[in-house]
Scaffold this motif. Sequence first.
Motif, short mmCIF file in Angstrom:
data_model
loop_
_atom_site.label_atom_id
_atom_site.label_comp_id
_atom_site.label_asym_id
_atom_site.label_seq_id
_atom_site.Cartn_x
_atom_site.Cartn_y
_atom_site.Cartn_z
N UNK A 123 2.33 12.79 -1.46
CA UNK A 123 2.12 11.37 -1.15
C UNK A 123 0.98 11.22 -0.15
N UNK A 124 0.34 10.07 -0.19
CA UNK A 124 -0.80 9.84 0.71
C UNK A 124 -0.35 9.85 2.17
N UNK A 125 -1.15 10.49 3.01
CA UNK A 125 -0.90 10.50 4.45
C UNK A 125 -1.72 9.41 5.12
N UNK A 126 -2.90 9.15 4.58
CA UNK A 126 -3.78 8.14 5.15
C UNK A 126 -4.03 7.04 4.11
N UNK A 127 -5.23 6.98 3.56
CA UNK A 127 -5.59 5.96 2.58
C UNK A 127 -4.77 6.15 1.30
N UNK A 128 -4.00 5.14 0.91
CA UNK A 128 -3.13 5.27 -0.25
C UNK A 128 -3.90 5.31 -1.57
N UNK A 129 -5.19 4.99 -1.53
CA UNK A 129 -6.01 5.03 -2.74
C UNK A 129 -6.74 6.36 -2.91
N UNK A 140 1.08 25.02 12.28
CA UNK A 140 1.58 23.68 11.96
C UNK A 140 0.95 22.69 12.92
N UNK A 141 0.62 21.51 12.40
CA UNK A 141 0.07 20.45 13.24
C UNK A 141 1.10 19.34 13.40
N UNK A 142 0.97 18.57 14.48
CA UNK A 142 1.93 17.52 14.78
C UNK A 142 2.02 16.49 13.66
N UNK A 143 0.90 16.23 12.96
CA UNK A 143 0.91 15.20 11.92
C UNK A 143 1.72 15.60 10.70
N UNK A 144 2.15 16.86 10.60
CA UNK A 144 3.03 17.26 9.49
C UNK A 144 4.27 16.36 9.46
N UNK A 145 4.71 15.91 10.64
CA UNK A 145 5.92 15.11 10.72
C UNK A 145 5.76 13.73 10.08
N UNK A 146 4.51 13.33 9.83
CA UNK A 146 4.29 12.02 9.21
C UNK A 146 4.49 12.08 7.69
N UNK A 147 4.58 13.27 7.12
CA UNK A 147 4.81 13.39 5.68
C UNK A 147 6.27 13.12 5.37
#
Length: 301
Positions: free
Chosen positions: A177-183, A147-154
Amino acid sequence: MYRRLAISIVACLTLSAGFALWAEAGNPKTGEADHLSTYRWQIHEGWFGGFSGLEVSDDGTRLVTISDRGHIVTADISRARGDIVGLVNVTQFKLLNPEGAFPAQPTRRDSEGLAQLPSGQLVVSYEGNHRLERRASPDALPAPLPRDAWFKTMAANSGFEALAVSSDGRLFAMPEAAVEDTNRIQVYTLLGSHWHPAFTLNRDTKFQPVGADFGPDGRFYVLERGFNGIGFRTRARSFRIDGTEANDEKLLFRNGIGGHDNLEGISVWRDSEGRIRLTMISDDNFRLIQRTEIVEYVIPQ
């Protein structure tokens, strides 16, 4: 007067919305794939329903699926002239945690994505408490994946919904859902002990990626679902993957509201006639007004 005016406005809006839904459902935008069949699967047991991930054997005779309430189900597929006519030898297992217990908290057993490694082992992804696990068999205890720390951003309900394994055994995961660029749709791959960006796909914000698979032709197939509060839209696309680039996008099919139920799992295989088949399963959300469907499309040669 105002009451009559309000009623008229509501009536007009209702008719307008109804016409829009009829137009969308009655005029699906189809692509390269043709609809073969839709089979309604019913079992009157409390564990049945909510299917979100799917794997079908190379010959189309067996499936493995997972529900978003922490169950994994295996079954043999009965066919007549190639179409699904029944599922037999159905067996269900609880997705136990590494300690051998069935989590009591729903957020600890919201299993969404499923993929099968070349070794036959299964990988399951979970939302809520975002994580992935590897299992030697449906009834085996899991081995946690990194698991990576950025998982928490989802977001809680928008984690790794779609998993896929390439022919060389690499695991890929896509957040709903987008994690970075919403496009863009971000696709990640596990390299060593960390998850890294693999490639991105064009995103239509009306749809979210809910299933993925690499086909026997090497192409990357993506199942996408849209929901407007009334019904579900569905589309599937495929891509040629060249290193870190996704090219040669093809629309395989697109259905408006009412075309299919909430399709979330996809498995791609080649039938006895040499055609690529897409087998998909719907998540009925354990609601009486929805249904569990197994839908098949074929790409003509």
